[in-house]
Design a protein around this motif. Sequence first.
Motif, PDB file in Angstrom:
ATOM      1  N   ASP A   3       0.833  -1.200   0.000  1.00 43.17           N
ATOM      2  CA  ASP A   3       0.000   0.000   0.000  1.00 43.17           C
ATOM      3  C   ASP A   3       0.874   1.260   0.000  1.00 43.17           C
ATOM      4  O   ASP A   3       0.586   2.216  -0.716  1.00 43.17           O
ATOM      5  CB  ASP A   3      -0.934  -0.025   1.214  1.00 43.17           C
ATOM      6  CG  ASP A   3      -1.956   1.090   1.150  1.00 43.17           C
ATOM      7  OD1 ASP A   3      -2.470   1.347   0.046  1.00 43.17           O
ATOM      8  OD2 ASP A   3      -2.216   1.700   2.202  1.00 43.17           O
ATOM      9  N   SER A   6       2.458   1.655  -3.400  1.00 44.71           N
ATOM     10  CA  SER A   6       1.435   2.108  -4.338  1.00 44.71           C
ATOM     11  C   SER A   6       1.206   3.612  -4.207  1.00 44.71           C
ATOM     12  O   SER A   6       1.088   4.322  -5.204  1.00 44.71           O
ATOM     13  CB  SER A   6       0.130   1.344  -4.093  1.00 44.71           C
ATOM     14  OG  SER A   6      -0.885   1.851  -4.898  1.00 44.71           O
ATOM     15  N   ARG A   7       1.155   4.103  -2.970  1.00 43.58           N
ATOM     16  CA  ARG A   7       0.975   5.546  -2.745  1.00 43.58           C
ATOM     17  C   ARG A   7       2.165   6.346  -3.278  1.00 43.58           C
ATOM     18  O   ARG A   7       1.997   7.440  -3.821  1.00 43.58           O
ATOM     19  CB  ARG A   7       0.760   5.822  -1.254  1.00 43.58           C
ATOM     20  CG  ARG A   7      -0.639   5.482  -0.773  1.00 43.58           C
ATOM     21  CD  ARG A   7      -0.921   6.090   0.590  1.00 43.58           C
ATOM     22  NE  ARG A   7       0.096   5.822   1.579  1.00 43.58           N
ATOM     23  CZ  ARG A   7       0.052   4.846   2.492  1.00 43.58           C
ATOM     24  NH1 ARG A   7      -0.984   4.049   2.553  1.00 43.58           N
ATOM     25  NH2 ARG A   7       1.030   4.683   3.355  1.00 43.58           N
ATOM     26  N   THR A  10       1.853   6.448  -7.052  1.00 45.26           N
ATOM     27  CA  THR A  10       0.753   7.347  -7.406  1.00 45.26           C
ATOM     28  C   THR A  10       1.193   8.799  -7.257  1.00 45.26           C
ATOM     29  O   THR A  10       0.933   9.639  -8.118  1.00 45.26           O
ATOM     30  CB  THR A  10      -0.479   7.067  -6.533  1.00 45.26           C
ATOM     31  OG1 THR A  10      -0.898   5.718  -6.748  1.00 45.26           O
ATOM     32  CG2 THR A  10      -1.616   8.016  -6.849  1.00 45.26           C
ATOM     33  N   SER A  11       1.891   9.075  -6.171  1.00 43.19           N
ATOM     34  CA  SER A  11       2.399  10.423  -5.924  1.00 43.19           C
ATOM     35  C   SER A  11       3.384  10.844  -7.017  1.00 43.19           C
ATOM     36  O   SER A  11       3.336  11.968  -7.508  1.00 43.19           O
ATOM     37  CB  SER A  11       3.061  10.483  -4.553  1.00 43.19           C
ATOM     38  OG  SER A  11       3.635  11.743  -4.336  1.00 43.19           O
TER      39      SER A  11
END
Length: 141
Positions: A3, A6-7, A10-11
Amino acid sequence: MDDALSRIFTSLGTGVPVLLLHFATMLALLAAGVLLYMAITPFRERELIREGNLAAGIMTLGIFLGISIPLAATLATSTVWLDVVLWGAVAVILQVATFLVATLIMPGLRHLIEAGNTAAALAMVGVQLAVALLNAGAMAG
């Protein structure tokens, strides 16, 4: 862990395009500012540098640093592209105005630089950098 990774991705996916846009905008403003600066100076820096004139090289260094310092402050404090453009333009205008005022204080600058007077060039760079730092501080406000 997945997680968090993934963040991070994405960032990066959303942040890198903004970074590139802001960086490209600042490079364009830096180039425009340097070209404007060189257009208003009474001497031709590029020709003098080609001839080995150290004073002209020092002046050119001051131009680049004097404009890039407040542009960097603008980047550090602005998140919206239009804000970056507007405050960046203000930074460039203030630095060009600094040169115009400084030439009134230092009459004969053209002849001093063309003669290779490094003391005059360093004094001018000192003015440019001092105002650039104040300009950056005011922009970071």
